[in-house]
Motif scaffolding. Sequence first.
Motif, PDB file in Angstrom:
ATOM      1  N   PRO A 151     -32.301  -8.764  61.336  1.00 19.42           N
ATOM      2  CA  PRO A 151     -31.492  -8.696  62.560  1.00 19.42           C
ATOM      3  C   PRO A 151     -30.060  -8.225  62.343  1.00 19.42           C
ATOM      4  O   PRO A 151     -29.551  -7.419  63.126  1.00 19.42           O
ATOM      5  N   GLU A 152     -29.412  -8.706  61.275  1.00 18.72           N
ATOM      6  CA  GLU A 152     -28.004  -8.335  61.079  1.00 18.72           C
ATOM      7  C   GLU A 152     -27.857  -6.820  60.871  1.00 18.72           C
ATOM      8  O   GLU A 152     -26.976  -6.191  61.460  1.00 18.72           O
ATOM      9  N   ALA A 153     -28.741  -6.239  60.078  1.00 21.69           N
ATOM     10  CA  ALA A 153     -28.677  -4.793  59.836  1.00 21.69           C
ATOM     11  C   ALA A 153     -28.922  -4.037  61.140  1.00 21.69           C
ATOM     12  O   ALA A 153     -28.285  -3.018  61.424  1.00 21.69           O
ATOM     13  N   ARG A 154     -29.833  -4.560  61.946  1.00 19.16           N
ATOM     14  CA  ARG A 154     -30.109  -3.888  63.228  1.00 19.16           C
ATOM     15  C   ARG A 154     -28.910  -3.979  64.151  1.00 19.16           C
ATOM     16  O   ARG A 154     -28.536  -3.023  64.820  1.00 19.16           O
ATOM     17  N   ALA A 208     -23.003   0.588  65.889  1.00 20.38           N
ATOM     18  CA  ALA A 208     -22.622   1.956  65.521  1.00 20.38           C
ATOM     19  C   ALA A 208     -23.106   2.969  66.560  1.00 20.38           C
ATOM     20  O   ALA A 208     -22.506   4.026  66.739  1.00 20.38           O
ATOM     21  N   ALA A 209     -24.177   2.617  67.282  1.00 20.25           N
ATOM     22  CA  ALA A 209     -24.685   3.521  68.326  1.00 20.25           C
ATOM     23  C   ALA A 209     -23.915   3.334  69.631  1.00 20.25           C
ATOM     24  O   ALA A 209     -24.264   3.947  70.649  1.00 20.25           O
ATOM     25  N   GLY A 210     -22.907   2.463  69.621  1.00 23.20           N
ATOM     26  CA  GLY A 210     -22.042   2.328  70.786  1.00 23.20           C
ATOM     27  C   GLY A 210     -22.337   1.131  71.678  1.00 23.20           C
ATOM     28  O   GLY A 210     -21.712   0.949  72.721  1.00 23.20           O
ATOM     29  N   LEU A 224     -30.597  -7.700  72.022  1.00 19.24           N
ATOM     30  CA  LEU A 224     -31.720  -6.829  71.632  1.00 19.24           C
ATOM     31  C   LEU A 224     -32.391  -7.257  70.337  1.00 19.24           C
ATOM     32  O   LEU A 224     -33.546  -6.933  70.103  1.00 19.24           O
ATOM     33  N   THR A 225     -31.652  -8.010  69.498  1.00 20.15           N
ATOM     34  CA  THR A 225     -32.257  -8.423  68.228  1.00 20.15           C
ATOM     35  C   THR A 225     -32.769  -9.858  68.284  1.00 20.15           C
ATOM     36  O   THR A 225     -33.161 -10.420  67.280  1.00 20.15           O
ATOM     37  N   GLU A 226     -32.763 -10.448  69.471  1.00 18.22           N
ATOM     38  CA  GLU A 226     -33.256 -11.826  69.602  1.00 18.22           C
ATOM     39  C   GLU A 226     -34.699 -11.964  69.135  1.00 18.22           C
ATOM     40  O   GLU A 226     -35.108 -13.021  68.686  1.00 18.22           O
ATOM     41  N   SER A 227     -35.470 -10.940  69.308  1.00 16.18           N
ATOM     42  CA  SER A 227     -36.815 -10.975  68.728  1.00 16.18           C
ATOM     43  C   SER A 227     -37.101  -9.615  68.114  1.00 16.18           C
ATOM     44  O   SER A 227     -36.559  -8.598  68.550  1.00 16.18           O
ATOM     45  N   LYS A 228     -37.948  -9.628  67.099  1.00 17.58           N
ATOM     46  CA  LYS A 228     -38.292  -8.393  66.413  1.00 17.58           C
ATOM     47  C   LYS A 228     -39.026  -7.467  67.370  1.00 17.58           C
ATOM     48  O   LYS A 228     -38.837  -6.254  67.374  1.00 17.58           O
ATOM     49  N   GLU A 229     -39.831  -8.082  68.220  1.00 21.25           N
ATOM     50  CA  GLU A 229     -40.610  -7.289  69.159  1.00 21.25           C
ATOM     51  C   GLU A 229     -39.688  -6.467  70.067  1.00 21.25           C
ATOM     52  O   GLU A 229     -39.898  -5.270  70.285  1.00 21.25           O
ATOM     53  N   LYS A 230     -38.657  -7.140  70.608  1.00 21.06           N
ATOM     54  CA  LYS A 230     -37.742  -6.449  71.516  1.00 21.06           C
ATOM     55  C   LYS A 230     -36.985  -5.355  70.770  1.00 21.06           C
ATOM     56  O   LYS A 230     -36.838  -4.234  71.254  1.00 21.06           O
ATOM     57  N   SER A 231     -36.514  -5.712  69.578  1.00 26.42           N
ATOM     58  CA  SER A 231     -35.743  -4.761  68.794  1.00 26.42           C
ATOM     59  C   SER A 231     -36.613  -3.567  68.373  1.00 26.42           C
ATOM     60  O   SER A 231     -36.165  -2.411  68.431  1.00 26.42           O
ATOM     61  N   ASP A 232     -37.848  -3.830  67.971  1.00 25.66           N
ATOM     62  CA  ASP A 232     -38.771  -2.737  67.624  1.00 25.66           C
ATOM     63  C   ASP A 232     -38.990  -1.815  68.826  1.00 25.66           C
ATOM     64  O   ASP A 232     -39.022  -0.591  68.702  1.00 25.66           O
TER      65      ASP A 232
END
Length: 482
Positions: free
Chosen positions: A299-302, A308-310, A319-327
């Motif tokens: 999550p931290e790297a994401r 960085a993407a703004g 968005l990183t609360e779950s891997k599914e959402k972030s993926d």
Amino acid sequence: MNYEPVIGLEVHAQLKTKTKAFCSCPNVFGENPNDQVCPVCLGMPGVLPVLNEKAVELAIRAGIALNCKIADSTKFDRKNYFYPDLPKGYQISQFDQPICGPGHLTIQGKKVRINRAHLEEDAGKLVHAGADGLHGSDYSLVDYNRSGVPLLEIVTEPDIESADLARDYLTELRNILRYLEVCDGNLEEGSFRCDANVSVRPVGATELGTKTEIKNMNSFRSVQKAINSEIERQIKILESGGKITQESRLWDDNSQTTHSMRSKEEAHDYRYFPEPDLVPLQISPERIEAIASSMPELPEARRQRYLAAGLSEEYAVILTESKEKSDFFDQTLALGTPALAASGILINDTEKILRDNNLDFSQARFTAQNIKDVVDATASGQVGSTAVKNKILPRLITEGGNVTEIIEKEGLAQISDESAIKQHVEEILARSQEQVESYRSGKTKVRQFFFGEVMKATRGKANPKVINELLDQLLPEPEQRQ
Ligand code: ADP
Ligand code: MG
Ligand code: ZN
């Protein structure tokens, strides 16, 4: 005198293996009591444990993510105590050579050191039955389905300075373990359990105060409340000249207080000694490297990538609360969807629609391509944002489908053709002389009236940008009001 709290956390995370730590019984929750047991996890005499290799792998995965040193040589020990949930009379745990540690996690820029993370087996579960449960029980029952389930116990140094930081540490830790598929992190089912060690000391003091250990919190909210309530209780005692008793205390969600459970714990002598039935384990650098290279982005790297993407910090966190959402979000980016537009849809609009329909993100039927199509259709003026919010997204989320088809079938296409809208604007201005006059005289708020009339005339389908451009052109210049 001012006091400052000092907190150390111990987390027991059940590892997501198919079978138990030392036998081949299924590692499952919610089966009939004593249905998932065998002579090994029932502690019958003469049986031998066999170490579950997957449990070791998951512990190493977690250790790497927690910046831990992974032991090249580790072993198991017996921790002896007598309690009916422990049929062997000892727990197989790790004493002086834990598989992972030391390490750390950085939470809100603060470093929380991890003392160790070690493998052990879970105990059975006592069910205090009869009368009114725990305190008024007539008798207790025991379910050994949990006996022998692999656990990773993750212990921090006393580095946590507030209940909020404790909650944030736990949130991040659970998130990481879920990303890694090491633990499902379900507090209600007990697959992620936390004990909080709390003490207070005068601000600036270097020595630690006497700690108490709080158990029985089954949400992050209760962890936070329990710690704050314990801090207050300890300060009160010290301020009135009393002393803190080192003890275990139970959090009671109903009364929102802790009460003393037992103080005998400290007198425990676990008589640790090496487990003679398991050989010490050697972990090669190659094995650690292979596990490290199979791990997903954490999550931290994401979050850093999203910043960085703004995106804002807040959006990156959501968005990183779950891997599914972030993926899913990453898939929309991979299709070339602009990050800001995609995140806006996924956070603002989607979350509301999910709430309204009582759905989880995992139940949403839309695809990453849908999000790209919606963003493209909005950017090109094909549909307006209101249609997206109220019609298209709800359909995509609850039923799935194709954006172009929904726009066509529901007649949601926006009118962007300037000459078509211009006709309406001219008509409306012509029949609204009174409003045009008051606009000219400086009551520029009347502009909203014209805008609304055009929308009405086009049944909400006129492109707002085009309406505004036309109003700029066709409305008279307002006089400056004195
Ligand atoms: P115990 O032997 O009572 O289990 P440990 O030294 O193993 O104590 O520590 C257990 C947890 O308690 C660790 O997370 C540690 O950081 C924390 N801890 C130890 N001493 C204190 C203290 N004085 N105040 C708050 N937390 C503490
Ligand atoms: Mg301890
Ligand atoms: Zn078994």
